[in-house]
Motif scaffolding. Sequence first.
Motif, PDB file in Angstrom:
ATOM      1  N   THR A 196      26.004 133.900 -20.506  1.00 13.80           N
ATOM      2  CA  THR A 196      26.959 132.803 -20.409  1.00 13.80           C
ATOM      3  C   THR A 196      26.952 131.933 -21.656  1.00 13.80           C
ATOM      4  O   THR A 196      25.906 131.686 -22.259  1.00 13.80           O
ATOM      5  CB  THR A 196      26.623 131.935 -19.176  1.00 13.80           C
ATOM      6  N   GLY A 207      30.403 134.902 -21.143  1.00  7.05           N
ATOM      7  CA  GLY A 207      30.720 134.438 -19.800  1.00  7.05           C
ATOM      8  C   GLY A 207      30.943 132.943 -19.723  1.00  7.05           C
ATOM      9  O   GLY A 207      30.525 132.177 -20.600  1.00  7.05           O
ATOM     10  N   ASP A 211      31.920 131.103 -13.773  1.00  8.52           N
ATOM     11  CA  ASP A 211      31.550 132.395 -13.188  1.00  8.52           C
ATOM     12  C   ASP A 211      30.052 132.467 -12.915  1.00  8.52           C
ATOM     13  O   ASP A 211      29.614 132.987 -11.879  1.00  8.52           O
ATOM     14  CB  ASP A 211      31.963 133.544 -14.117  1.00  8.52           C
ATOM     15  N   LYS A 214      29.248 130.531  -9.781  1.00  9.22           N
ATOM     16  CA  LYS A 214      29.655 131.250  -8.566  1.00  9.22           C
ATOM     17  C   LYS A 214      28.623 132.294  -8.171  1.00  9.22           C
ATOM     18  O   LYS A 214      28.342 132.497  -6.984  1.00  9.22           O
ATOM     19  CB  LYS A 214      31.006 131.922  -8.789  1.00  9.22           C
ATOM     20  N   ARG A 215      28.059 132.972  -9.166  1.00 11.80           N
ATOM     21  CA  ARG A 215      27.079 134.025  -8.886  1.00 11.80           C
ATOM     22  C   ARG A 215      25.821 133.452  -8.246  1.00 11.80           C
ATOM     23  O   ARG A 215      25.217 134.086  -7.376  1.00 11.80           O
ATOM     24  CB  ARG A 215      26.748 134.766 -10.177  1.00 11.80           C
ATOM     25  N   GLU A 235      27.142 141.003 -13.582  1.00 12.87           N
ATOM     26  CA  GLU A 235      27.559 141.418 -14.918  1.00 12.87           C
ATOM     27  C   GLU A 235      27.194 142.875 -15.161  1.00 12.87           C
ATOM     28  O   GLU A 235      27.959 143.630 -15.777  1.00 12.87           O
ATOM     29  CB  GLU A 235      26.878 140.533 -15.970  1.00 12.87           C
TER      30      GLU A 235
END
Length: 245
Positions: A196, A207, A211, A214-215, A235
């Motif tokens: 990220t 990233g 996102d 959320k993971r 991922e």
Amino acid sequence: MKFALVTGANKSIGFEVARQLAREGVYVYLGSRSAENGAEAVGRLKAQGLNNVESIQLDITDDASVLKARKEIGKKTSVLDVLINNAGIFGGHPQTALVATIDQFKATYDANVYGAVRVTQAFIDLLKKSPAPRIVNVSSSQGSITLHSDPAYKYYDYKGAVYLSSKSALNMYTVVLAYEFKNTPFKINAVCPGFTKTDFNGHRGPGTVEDAGKRVVKYALIGEDGPTGKFFSEENNPATGEIPW
């Protein structure tokens, strides 16, 4: 209302996790090593209309700080439903096996491994009082020994003796912790948020924090039929998320 503690929540992925949990109606304690930065982060969330947030000064590398945070949160709630062990460090350079210093290893393990242990042990009594306790240890696919032994792994050439081994150790702690709470309502998993774009990696990751958040939140709020003692990286495995240790 559910109650959650997120360590390292004043910025980046931790902040986004706190924001998304708050949006789901969870009351979130934002752990921050700096009380000032924590208060500023809470201010940003409240400006977005999220008032179910509160900052807690928490240095995961300091026993006294962790115990003080436990005492402070214990005055406000008798139960903790979610613990996100997010705070951690990269460990600096160099990270080669023969040049990285013992001091690098000590500092990195103190944050990435011992920090998670300190916080988990300090708050486990509050978690046990939840009807559906969840612990997410924010890990990295870089800590997968299986993947890093495979030349086909896309990050195979991104080796680093300090950071990678600290995440491998955190993964094993996750496995053992989940085993000790088998056949209970606990769901305990290691989750990689993905590569990220954050301060942590000099904004090199492709990233987004949205996102990544959320993971992590997905496994913080899983139902009673959800997994436990697993390692997830969407991922690396978009189909099921699960990756090898």
